[in-house]
Every structure is written in structure tokens, then in C-alpha cells.
Design a protein around this motif. Sequence first.
Motif, PDB file in Angstrom:
ATOM      1  N   THR A   1       0.807  -1.212  -0.113  1.00  0.00           N
ATOM      2  CA  THR A   1      -0.046   0.007  -0.022  1.00  0.00           C
ATOM      3  C   THR A   1       0.868   1.445   0.196  1.00  0.00           C
ATOM      4  O   THR A   1       2.064   1.291   0.280  1.00  0.00           O
ATOM      5  CB  THR A   1      -0.755  -0.094   1.231  1.00  0.00           C
ATOM      6  N   PRO A   2       0.397   2.578  -0.176  1.00  0.00           N
ATOM      7  CA  PRO A   2       0.922   3.659  -0.450  1.00  0.00           C
ATOM      8  C   PRO A   2       1.553   4.251   1.032  1.00  0.00           C
ATOM      9  O   PRO A   2       0.899   3.992   1.753  1.00  0.00           O
ATOM     10  CB  PRO A   2       0.107   4.626  -0.987  1.00  0.00           C
ATOM     11  N   LYS A   3       2.707   4.669   0.691  1.00  0.00           N
ATOM     12  CA  LYS A   3       3.239   5.131   1.973  1.00  0.00           C
ATOM     13  C   LYS A   3       3.223   6.781   2.046  1.00  0.00           C
ATOM     14  O   LYS A   3       3.701   7.467   3.020  1.00  0.00           O
ATOM     15  CB  LYS A   3       4.684   4.784   2.294  1.00  0.00           C
ATOM     16  N   ILE A   4       2.891   7.261   0.954  1.00  0.00           N
ATOM     17  CA  ILE A   4       2.662   8.918   0.861  1.00  0.00           C
ATOM     18  C   ILE A   4       1.139   8.838   0.523  1.00  0.00           C
ATOM     19  O   ILE A   4       0.459   8.279  -0.349  1.00  0.00           O
ATOM     20  CB  ILE A   4       3.322   9.360  -0.466  1.00  0.00           C
ATOM     21  N   VAL A   5       0.296   9.516   1.539  1.00  0.00           N
ATOM     22  CA  VAL A   5      -1.160   9.667   1.581  1.00  0.00           C
ATOM     23  C   VAL A   5      -1.522  11.198   1.806  1.00  0.00           C
ATOM     24  O   VAL A   5      -0.836  12.111   2.318  1.00  0.00           O
ATOM     25  CB  VAL A   5      -1.502   8.745   2.669  1.00  0.00           C
ATOM     26  N   SER A   6      -2.858  11.223   1.399  1.00  0.00           N
ATOM     27  CA  SER A   6      -3.552  12.560   1.559  1.00  0.00           C
ATOM     28  C   SER A   6      -4.004  13.069   2.965  1.00  0.00           C
ATOM     29  O   SER A   6      -4.186  14.149   3.345  1.00  0.00           O
ATOM     30  CB  SER A   6      -4.639  12.634   0.633  1.00  0.00           C
ATOM     31  N   ALA A   7      -4.364  11.841   3.874  1.00  0.00           N
ATOM     32  CA  ALA A   7      -4.642  11.865   5.271  1.00  0.00           C
ATOM     33  C   ALA A   7      -4.273  10.783   6.046  1.00  0.00           C
ATOM     34  O   ALA A   7      -3.775   9.826   5.568  1.00  0.00           O
ATOM     35  CB  ALA A   7      -6.246  12.199   5.194  1.00  0.00           C
ATOM     36  N   GLY A   8      -4.234  10.891   7.322  1.00  0.00           N
ATOM     37  CA  GLY A   8      -3.921   9.919   8.132  1.00  0.00           C
ATOM     38  C   GLY A   8      -5.040   8.980   8.438  1.00  0.00           C
ATOM     39  O   GLY A   8      -5.999   9.343   8.248  1.00  0.00           O
ATOM     40  N   ALA A   9      -4.737   7.840   8.732  1.00  0.00           N
ATOM     41  CA  ALA A   9      -5.695   6.696   8.966  1.00  0.00           C
ATOM     42  C   ALA A   9      -6.178   6.858  10.088  1.00  0.00           C
ATOM     43  O   ALA A   9      -7.476   6.472  10.415  1.00  0.00           O
ATOM     44  CB  ALA A   9      -4.680   5.265   8.765  1.00  0.00           C
ATOM     45  N   GLU A  10      -5.589   7.519  11.051  1.00  0.00           N
ATOM     46  CA  GLU A  10      -6.206   7.696  12.545  1.00  0.00           C
ATOM     47  C   GLU A  10      -6.425   9.213  12.831  1.00  0.00           C
ATOM     48  O   GLU A  10      -6.778   9.194  14.059  1.00  0.00           O
ATOM     49  CB  GLU A  10      -5.068   7.020  13.389  1.00  0.00           C
ATOM     50  N   GLY A  11      -6.126  10.057  11.961  1.00  0.00           N
ATOM     51  CA  GLY A  11      -6.333  11.628  12.380  1.00  0.00           C
ATOM     52  C   GLY A  11      -5.426  11.886  13.336  1.00  0.00           C
ATOM     53  O   GLY A  11      -4.324  11.372  13.424  1.00  0.00           O
ATOM     54  N   GLY A  12      -5.836  12.951  13.980  1.00  0.00           N
ATOM     55  CA  GLY A  12      -4.581  13.297  15.129  1.00  0.00           C
ATOM     56  C   GLY A  12      -3.350  14.119  14.369  1.00  0.00           C
ATOM     57  O   GLY A  12      -3.639  14.463  13.230  1.00  0.00           O
ATOM     58  N   SER A  13      -2.403  14.327  15.056  1.00  0.00           N
ATOM     59  CA  SER A  13      -1.295  15.309  14.876  1.00  0.00           C
ATOM     60  C   SER A  13      -0.162  14.722  14.559  1.00  0.00           C
ATOM     61  O   SER A  13       0.878  15.241  14.086  1.00  0.00           O
ATOM     62  CB  SER A  13      -1.156  16.482  15.775  1.00  0.00           C
ATOM     63  N   ASN A  14      -0.078  13.272  14.817  1.00  0.00           N
ATOM     64  CA  ASN A  14       1.145  12.576  14.728  1.00  0.00           C
ATOM     65  C   ASN A  14       1.536  11.929  13.049  1.00  0.00           C
ATOM     66  O   ASN A  14       1.754  11.007  12.947  1.00  0.00           O
ATOM     67  CB  ASN A  14       1.342  11.299  15.366  1.00  0.00           C
ATOM     68  N   LEU A  15       1.670  13.007  12.209  1.00  0.00           N
ATOM     69  CA  LEU A  15       1.891  12.830  10.984  1.00  0.00           C
ATOM     70  C   LEU A  15       3.049  13.722  10.530  1.00  0.00           C
ATOM     71  O   LEU A  15       3.258  14.818  10.730  1.00  0.00           O
ATOM     72  CB  LEU A  15       0.504  13.278  10.029  1.00  0.00           C
ATOM     73  N   PHE A  16       4.071  12.997   9.611  1.00  0.00           N
ATOM     74  CA  PHE A  16       5.062  13.713   9.045  1.00  0.00           C
ATOM     75  C   PHE A  16       4.463  14.268   7.743  1.00  0.00           C
ATOM     76  O   PHE A  16       3.953  13.570   6.781  1.00  0.00           O
ATOM     77  CB  PHE A  16       6.236  12.911   8.855  1.00  0.00           C
ATOM     78  N   GLY A  17       4.753  15.713   7.534  1.00  0.00           N
ATOM     79  CA  GLY A  17       4.076  16.136   6.406  1.00  0.00           C
ATOM     80  C   GLY A  17       5.077  16.044   5.373  1.00  0.00           C
ATOM     81  O   GLY A  17       6.377  16.615   5.578  1.00  0.00           O
ATOM     82  N   VAL A  18       4.840  16.206   3.987  1.00  0.00           N
ATOM     83  CA  VAL A  18       5.846  16.222   3.002  1.00  0.00           C
ATOM     84  C   VAL A  18       5.036  16.975   1.850  1.00  0.00           C
ATOM     85  O   VAL A  18       4.196  17.037   1.708  1.00  0.00           O
ATOM     86  CB  VAL A  18       6.270  14.690   2.449  1.00  0.00           C
ATOM     87  N   ASP A  19       5.880  17.567   1.038  1.00  0.00           N
ATOM     88  CA  ASP A  19       5.488  18.513   0.009  1.00  0.00           C
ATOM     89  C   ASP A  19       5.360  17.428  -1.151  1.00  0.00           C
ATOM     90  O   ASP A  19       6.516  16.685  -1.740  1.00  0.00           O
ATOM     91  CB  ASP A  19       6.632  19.581  -0.513  1.00  0.00           C
ATOM     92  N   TYR A  20       4.105  17.259  -1.947  1.00  0.00           N
ATOM     93  CA  TYR A  20       3.962  16.474  -3.008  1.00  0.00           C
ATOM     94  C   TYR A  20       3.663  17.328  -4.146  1.00  0.00           C
ATOM     95  O   TYR A  20       2.341  17.468  -4.320  1.00  0.00           O
ATOM     96  CB  TYR A  20       2.940  15.525  -2.633  1.00  0.00           C
ATOM     97  N   PHE A  21       4.410  17.886  -4.956  1.00  0.00           N
ATOM     98  CA  PHE A  21       4.309  18.762  -5.920  1.00  0.00           C
ATOM     99  C   PHE A  21       3.400  19.817  -5.531  1.00  0.00           C
ATOM    100  O   PHE A  21       3.895  20.559  -4.456  1.00  0.00           O
ATOM    101  CB  PHE A  21       3.501  18.060  -7.222  1.00  0.00           C
ATOM    102  N   GLU A  22       2.191  20.129  -5.805  1.00  0.00           N
ATOM    103  CA  GLU A  22       1.717  21.561  -5.462  1.00  0.00           C
ATOM    104  C   GLU A  22       0.734  21.195  -4.099  1.00  0.00           C
ATOM    105  O   GLU A  22      -0.180  22.038  -3.838  1.00  0.00           O
ATOM    106  CB  GLU A  22       0.769  22.127  -6.653  1.00  0.00           C
ATOM    107  N   HIS A  23       0.699  19.872  -3.671  1.00  0.00           N
ATOM    108  CA  HIS A  23      -0.171  19.368  -2.752  1.00  0.00           C
ATOM    109  C   HIS A  23       0.583  19.332  -1.187  1.00  0.00           C
ATOM    110  O   HIS A  23       1.903  19.110  -1.332  1.00  0.00           O
ATOM    111  CB  HIS A  23      -0.730  18.100  -3.029  1.00  0.00           C
ATOM    112  N   ARG A  24      -0.080  19.261  -0.259  1.00  0.00           N
ATOM    113  CA  ARG A  24       0.641  18.766   1.029  1.00  0.00           C
ATOM    114  C   ARG A  24       0.135  17.366   1.174  1.00  0.00           C
ATOM    115  O   ARG A  24      -1.053  16.934   1.129  1.00  0.00           O
ATOM    116  CB  ARG A  24      -0.055  19.670   2.193  1.00  0.00           C
TER     117      ARG A  24
END
Length: 423
Positions: A151-174
Motif C-alpha cells: 500500500t502507499p506510504k505517501i497519503v493525503s490524510a492520516g488513517a487515524e487522524g490526529g497530529s502525529n503525521l509527518f508532512g511532505v511536499d508533494y508537488f503542489e499538494h501537502r
Amino acid sequence: MCRVLAREISSHVGKAVCLEGFLHWKRDLGGIRFVLLRDRSGVVQVVVDRRFELPLAESSMRVVGRVVENPKAPGGYEVVAEDLEFYAKAVEPSPIEIPKEEWRASPETLLEYRYVSLRGEKARAPLKLQAALVRGFRSYLDAQGFTEIFTPKIVSAGAEGGSNLFGVDYFEHRAYLAQSPQLYKQIMVGVFERVYEVAPVFRAEQHATSRHLNEYLSLDVEMGFIRSEEDVMALEEELLRAMLEEARRSAEFEARLLEVEWPNTQEMPRLEHKEARRILREELGLAVGADLNEEAERALGAWAKERWGVDFLFVTKYPEAARPFYAYPEGDGLTRGFDLLFRGLEITSGGQRIHQHEVLVEQLRKKGHDPAQFAGYLEVFKYGMPPHGGFAIGAERLTQRLAGLPNVRYARAFPRDRHRLTP
């Protein structure tokens, strides 16, 4: 001449052999020089005469010589060198004396120089043990009709919500690094019914403890057409038995080196969350919240060991407040969610999931999430999903507890924690 491994020389007594490996250690005793050569299977003593110049430890080398018995040598055998060749000589002393490796001495140094400290037999043994556990994981599930997914390791949202997510720049998207494959493996239950994945997950949690990593190996399982979470726990019991048996069989040397105490796998009792909290408060004198903390887990593990003689303990019927939105609600504020403790450490979180579209939407809103952010995930539930459930095992935590490691970082080759991005 074909290469012989260190562990094989006992079957070549009196014969000439070729060894390849690393100069583990050297010593000069009254005109006789001894070298320990280390390869992937272990170490072997080599007797070297003075015509050969010996470089620094960790140089890679080749030895041709004859095998003889020597009760004083490691394993009872040694090789009398007739020819030596060094492929690449170490250019400076190793920052760590690998023959004297000791986990509890300067752990930061061991981790900083991981590229060389891992060469030690004791340092690499947990990784070999973990590889056997993962092999047992795959083998058992394959035999039970599961399909491995990726499964993908770059995603548009967290599976569990919350703030424990590492953000990455994905072209023009977060975008974000996946904290779990949970949503994807549920979708794939609608495809294969039974699926699993072995892959890293990422948690941006501000921990600095001996049991937390920000990147770890997650062993994920999901299965359809279940009756309740009991089916999921029953599967995990059999799976863990198979994994531990594979480790016992194929990592025997490493288990002996680590002095592994094999756990009781015959009994894995259930303890409801409400009762667990009562025991912690009334019998053990601990104040606990809805989600059991590290101290509570250790105390419960010790209590279960003393009371029942068990190493594994399921804590079941978690309250909704302590579970993610997809946990199946019982209707009384509880869920069909569980954790599995191994020797007082949570190694698994799992349970039955919600399979009805309208209930998922309701639970998302109840948890404060916008259902529109989970549109791609919710779509599949419009087209009929079976009752399903699953769990995830933290491979490093399982390895840590099995091997008795003082820190979970030693159960990963190159750990990533709050302060570590190298090597």
C-alpha cells in the motif's frame, strides 16, 4: 577452492579450506599469533605465522589453511593459515571494539556508529531473529489463504487522524507519510478477503523512550467475514505460535547468543479493559486513564505473569475514547477493540472494524473529522463490505521483548527516533 563458513569447519578436520570474512580480533602469544575471523555464520580461530603482516581489526580478508582440533579454540576447532589475503584494509581503528560489544555501555555511541557496531555477533542477532519472525509471519498467513499487499506510504490524510503525521511536499499538494496502512488494507478486504502487509509506518510523536520509534516495521493483518473480534484474536494466537516456532527453528544460534527465554504461547488470556483498570487501581495502586500508559502495561504484564504464568495478555473491549474512528462500537461506549501485551509491552493493537457506510460517517463526525477528507476510503463501503477485523504487530517491539533488549532501537538496523536521521 570453495568457501567454507566458520560454523562448517568441524566437518572439515584435516582438510584445507578457504575462509572469507573480517578480522574480528588478533593476539600475539609468545611467537604464535591468533586471529579470529568473523563471517555471517560466526567466528573461527586462525593461527598465523610471522610472515604475514596483520592490519587493523575489521579488515576484510581471505584465509586458506588446514582445519585442526583444538579444545581451547572457540568451538573446539581452528585453522592453521597457509595463505592470507586482505581485500580491503581498515584505514583507522574502529570507533567500537566489536569483540567487547556491550549494549548498556554508551548506547548513543553504538547507535551513532551503527554501520560498524552492527557487525558484532550480539548486535546483529536481534535482526536475524526478527527476520525469522517475519518469515514465520508470511509463511503462516500464506498457508491460511492470505494475500500479501503493498500500500502507499505517501497519503493525503492520516488513517487515524490526529497530529502525529509527518508532512511532505508533494508537488503542489501537502501530503503525509502513512502512519498505518489501515484504510487501504480494509479496502483490500473487499478484494481478497484476507490480506497482510510487511512495511514501515511513520509516527511523528515526540517520544524519547526505550520503546518508541518514529519509523518502525508494522506487520499488518486484515480478514473478512468474521463473527467478532474473537476470530481476530484466535488468528493472532496461532500466528504468533508459528512465528516463534520459525524463530526457534531457524535462528537457534542467535537465540542462544541472546539467551532468549521462549514465552508461554499456550495461554493468551483475555482481560476486559474495565476489569484491567480495576485491577490497576484497586490491586496495584495505579491511577490510569482510558488508554493504558507504559507503567500500567508493565504492571499488568507482571500481574498476569504472577497470577496466570502467562507472557501474552489480551486487553479487550476498549472504550470508544481510546480507539480510532473505525473501531466497531458495541453501543455502550465500548468497542470490539483490543491490545495484546507481551511481557508488559503493547505489541499489537487490533479489533473488529466498522463495515457499514453510515456508521463510519457517524463515527468520523463523532471524532471531530470531516468525512470529506476520507472520501476515497468511504467509497468502498457504499458497495457492500463484510464484517472484518485485523491487527498490527510492531516487529521491533516483539523482537525487543523476545530478545530482552534494553532499548527498541537495537531491534532496528538504522533506527529513526526524535533526534536521529543518520546513519
